[in-house]
Design a protein around this motif. Structure first.
Motif, short mmCIF file in Angstrom:
data_model
loop_
_atom_site.label_atom_id
_atom_site.label_comp_id
_atom_site.label_asym_id
_atom_site.label_seq_id
_atom_site.Cartn_x
_atom_site.Cartn_y
_atom_site.Cartn_z
N THR A 115 -44.87 39.06 -12.40
CA THR A 115 -45.46 38.17 -11.41
C THR A 115 -46.95 38.44 -11.24
OG1 THR A 115 -45.34 37.40 -9.12
CG2 THR A 115 -44.87 39.72 -9.48
N THR A 116 -47.65 37.40 -10.84
CA THR A 116 -49.06 37.51 -10.47
C THR A 116 -49.23 37.06 -9.02
OG1 THR A 116 -49.49 35.31 -11.36
CG2 THR A 116 -49.91 37.17 -12.83
N GLN A 117 -48.18 37.18 -8.23
CA GLN A 117 -48.18 36.65 -6.86
C GLN A 117 -49.29 37.23 -5.99
OE1 GLN A 117 -44.26 37.69 -5.47
NE2 GLN A 117 -44.88 39.73 -4.80
N GLU B 183 -38.98 51.13 -10.27
CA GLU B 183 -39.89 50.74 -9.20
C GLU B 183 -40.08 49.23 -9.26
OE1 GLU B 183 -42.48 51.59 -5.97
OE2 GLU B 183 -41.32 53.05 -7.09
N ASP B 184 -39.96 48.58 -8.12
CA ASP B 184 -40.22 47.14 -8.03
C ASP B 184 -41.71 46.90 -7.82
OD1 ASP B 184 -37.52 46.69 -8.30
OD2 ASP B 184 -37.18 46.32 -6.17
N LEU B 185 -42.15 45.73 -8.23
CA LEU B 185 -43.55 45.33 -8.10
C LEU B 185 -44.50 46.44 -8.57
CD1 LEU B 185 -43.40 43.34 -4.76
CD2 LEU B 185 -43.56 42.43 -7.09
N VAL C 177 -54.04 45.82 -11.44
CA VAL C 177 -53.22 46.18 -10.28
C VAL C 177 -52.24 45.09 -9.88
CG1 VAL C 177 -53.35 46.72 -7.81
CG2 VAL C 177 -54.91 47.83 -9.40
N ASN C 178 -52.60 43.84 -10.10
CA ASN C 178 -51.80 42.74 -9.56
C ASN C 178 -51.00 41.94 -10.57
OD1 ASN C 178 -52.38 43.10 -6.75
ND2 ASN C 178 -54.47 42.53 -7.25
N ILE C 179 -50.90 42.42 -11.78
CA ILE C 179 -49.89 41.89 -12.71
C ILE C 179 -48.75 42.89 -12.64
CG2 ILE C 179 -49.33 41.32 -15.09
CD1 ILE C 179 -52.27 40.51 -15.46
N GLU C 180 -47.69 42.49 -11.97
CA GLU C 180 -46.63 43.41 -11.61
C GLU C 180 -45.27 42.93 -12.13
OE1 GLU C 180 -48.15 44.89 -7.27
OE2 GLU C 180 -47.51 42.79 -7.44
N ALA C 181 -44.35 43.87 -12.18
CA ALA C 181 -42.97 43.56 -12.55
C ALA C 181 -42.08 44.67 -12.03
CB ALA C 181 -42.83 43.43 -14.06
N VAL D 189 -47.53 46.89 -14.15
CA VAL D 189 -47.19 47.12 -15.56
C VAL D 189 -48.39 47.02 -16.49
CG1 VAL D 189 -44.75 46.50 -15.33
CG2 VAL D 189 -46.43 44.70 -15.82
N ALA D 190 -49.38 46.19 -16.15
CA ALA D 190 -50.57 46.07 -17.00
C ALA D 190 -51.40 47.35 -16.94
CB ALA D 190 -51.40 44.86 -16.59
#
Length: 139
Positions: A9-11, A41-43, A23-27, A46-47
Motif C-alpha cells: 500500500t501507499t496509503q 509486522e503489518d504496515l 517509509v510510506n510504501i508499506e506491506a 518494505v521499500a
C-alpha cells in the motif's frame, strides 16, 4: 528463509521524496523459514528494507558485518537483524529476541534477499512508481 509480504500500500504516501517513498510504501511483512514465521509486522516499510538489504548484501565479504537494521520508521535498531554464526546466517528481530531463523548459507541468504528486492521493485513499478530510488547510493 524467505521474505514474504502482501497488501502492498501507499496509503500514507504524501510526497515523492526518497524518504517519503522509502517509509510510506508499506506491506504486511513476514520472514519465514522451515519452522514457520520468524518475524511478522503489518504496515512495514518494505521499500526501505529492500534498499538497505541490497546495500548490505553488496558489500565485499571482508567488510560485511552483522546486519542491524536502522529504519526511519522505528526508534529501536535491529527491527530486522541478520547475524553470522558458525553454522550460517540467522535472521531475527529485537521485537522477538528469542526467535531466530535456522542458519542458512550465504548463497541461500543472498538468494532470499535478491528475490525480495526484485519483488519489491516489480510491485512498486506496477504501482506506477519508478523503483530506482531503492538502488540509489546517495541519501
Amino acid at each position: 528463509m524467505e521474505f514474504r509480504y502482501d497488501h502492498l500500500t501507499t496509503q500514507d504516501l504524501r510526497g515523492t521524496s526518497r524518504a517519503e517513498l522509502l517509509v510510506n510504501i508499506e506491506a504486511n511483512l513476514s520472514v519465514v523459514d522451515a519452522d514457520g514465521p520468524v518475524f511478522q509486522e503489518d504496515l512495514f516499510p518494505v521499500a526501505e528494507l529492500a534498499r538497505d538489504l541490497s546495500r548490505w548484501a553488496a558489500q565485499p565479504e571482508e567488510k560485511r558485518e552483522n546486519f542491524e537494521w536502522e529504519s526511519m520508521s522505528y526508534d529501536e535498531k535491529g527491527t530486522v537483524r541478520i547475524h553470522a554464526t558458525e553454522a550460517g546466517w540467522r535472521l531475527g528481530s529485537v521485537q522477538t529476541p528469542d526467535s531466530w531463523s535456522r542458519p542458512v548459507s550465504w548463497p541461500e541468504l543472498l538468494g532470499s534477499i535478491r528475490d525480495y528486492v526484485a519483488r519489491v521493485r516489480r510491485d512498486i513499478e506496477a504501482l506506477g512508481i519508478d523503483s530506482a530510488f531503492i538502488e540509489a547510493n546517495d541519501d
